[in-house]
Motif scaffolding. Structure first.
Motif, PDB file in Angstrom:
ATOM      1  N   GLN A   1     -29.899  19.237 -98.971  1.00 32.64           N
ATOM      2  CA  GLN A   1     -29.929  17.969 -99.301  1.00 32.64           C
ATOM      3  C   GLN A   1     -29.117  17.708-100.521  1.00 32.64           C
TER       4      GLN A   1
ATOM      5  N   TYR B   1     -28.472  18.771-105.700  1.00 32.75           N
ATOM      6  CA  TYR B   1     -28.650  19.388-104.596  1.00 32.75           C
ATOM      7  C   TYR B   1     -29.670  20.405-104.320  1.00 32.75           C
TER       8      TYR B   1
ATOM      9  N   ASP C   1     -36.364  26.890-101.589  1.00 28.31           N
ATOM     10  CA  ASP C   1     -35.289  26.063-101.771  1.00 28.31           C
ATOM     11  C   ASP C   1     -34.571  26.536-103.298  1.00 28.31           C
TER      12      ASP C   1
ATOM     13  N   GLU D   1     -41.354  13.089 -97.605  1.00 29.84           N
ATOM     14  CA  GLU D   1     -40.011  13.138 -96.864  1.00 29.84           C
ATOM     15  C   GLU D   1     -40.471  12.087 -95.642  1.00 29.84           C
TER      16      GLU D   1
ATOM     17  N   GLY E   1     -33.054  12.284-102.453  1.00 32.44           N
ATOM     18  CA  GLY E   1     -31.978  12.779-101.748  1.00 32.44           C
ATOM     19  C   GLY E   1     -32.050  12.472-100.148  1.00 32.44           C
ATOM     20  N   ILE E   2     -30.744  12.591 -99.599  1.00 33.36           N
ATOM     21  CA  ILE E   2     -31.023  12.593 -98.291  1.00 33.36           C
ATOM     22  C   ILE E   2     -30.464  14.017 -97.779  1.00 33.36           C
ATOM     23  N   GLY E   3     -31.050  14.713 -96.590  1.00 34.73           N
ATOM     24  CA  GLY E   3     -30.694  16.067 -96.135  1.00 34.73           C
ATOM     25  C   GLY E   3     -30.793  16.144 -94.432  1.00 34.73           C
TER      26      GLY E   3
ATOM     27  N   ARG F   1     -31.794  19.337 -91.766  1.00 32.56           N
ATOM     28  CA  ARG F   1     -32.604  20.526 -91.153  1.00 32.56           C
ATOM     29  C   ARG F   1     -31.897  20.781 -89.781  1.00 32.56           C
TER      30      ARG F   1
END
Length: 192
Positions: A10, A46, A63, A154, A183-185, A187
């Motif tokens: 992320q 991050y 994380d 999320e 944030g953007i992430g 998976r």
């Protein structure tokens, strides 16, 4: 929904919830006759993570988080007699930031058409090292850390069977201030 192990990352921004006025009050409480000349309370953050999806609703994730650097510039003098005591006092005046390990449970609610929402709650162990610098020389240090409760939400979009894109908002109360991040992430679920 894919089940089993996944990895991801992320990228976003993290902001320490502290105002210029809050820091000016702390400066006065430390006996420093100073003025803030620069203040940066946000930075690029991050996450790198791995997790396990048990079923369509419940997963666990670990994380590593880096919230980025913060800076504070102060000009002025002191009512403190000893210069080392002054530098020690200045080292305790800064916006919280640092690195963390987060272990969280994630509850996901499928919405349909590839979308889902999730709520996260976990324990976060964080640490931060701060330096007081005068004319490029380190003259003071401070170290903070602890274990805190972290929460977040999320919004997911399943790009492929094994790949999910998401936007996340997270919040945690650190020792003195709240850390909020967005944030953007991605998976990626590992094949069996």
């Amino acid at each position: 929904l894919e089940l089993g192990w996944y990895i991801g990352g992320q990228l976003g921004t993290a902001k320490t919830a502290v105002s210029r006025n809050d820091i000016e009050t702390t400066i006065a409480e430390q006996g420093i006759d100073g003025e803030i000349i620069s203040l940066d309370t946000s930075g690029t953050s991050y996450h790198l993570f791995a997790g396990y999806q048990f079923n369509a609703y419940l997963g666990m994730q670990v994380d590593y988080i880096d919230w980025g650097d913060r800076t504070l510039g102060i000009a002025g003098g002191t009512n403190i007699g000893n210069l080392d005591d002054y530098y020690d006092a200045v080292a305790r005046i800064h916006p919280d930031s640092g690195d963390a390990i987060l272990v969280s449970a994630i509850y996901t609610l499928p919405l349909g058409h590839g979308f889902s929402v999730a709520a996260k709650v976990g324990l976060l162990s964080w640490e931060s090292d701060y330096r007081t610098v005068v004319d490029s020389s380190t003259v003071g240090r401070d170290n903070l850390g602890g274990v805190e409760l972290s929460t977040g939400v999320e919004l997911h979009y399943r790009l492929r069977k094994d790949t999910v894109l998401f936007a996340a908002i997270d919040s945690v109360d650190l020792e003195r201030q709240r850390m909020n991040s967005f944030g953007i992430g991605i998976r990626h679920y590992l094949a069996d």
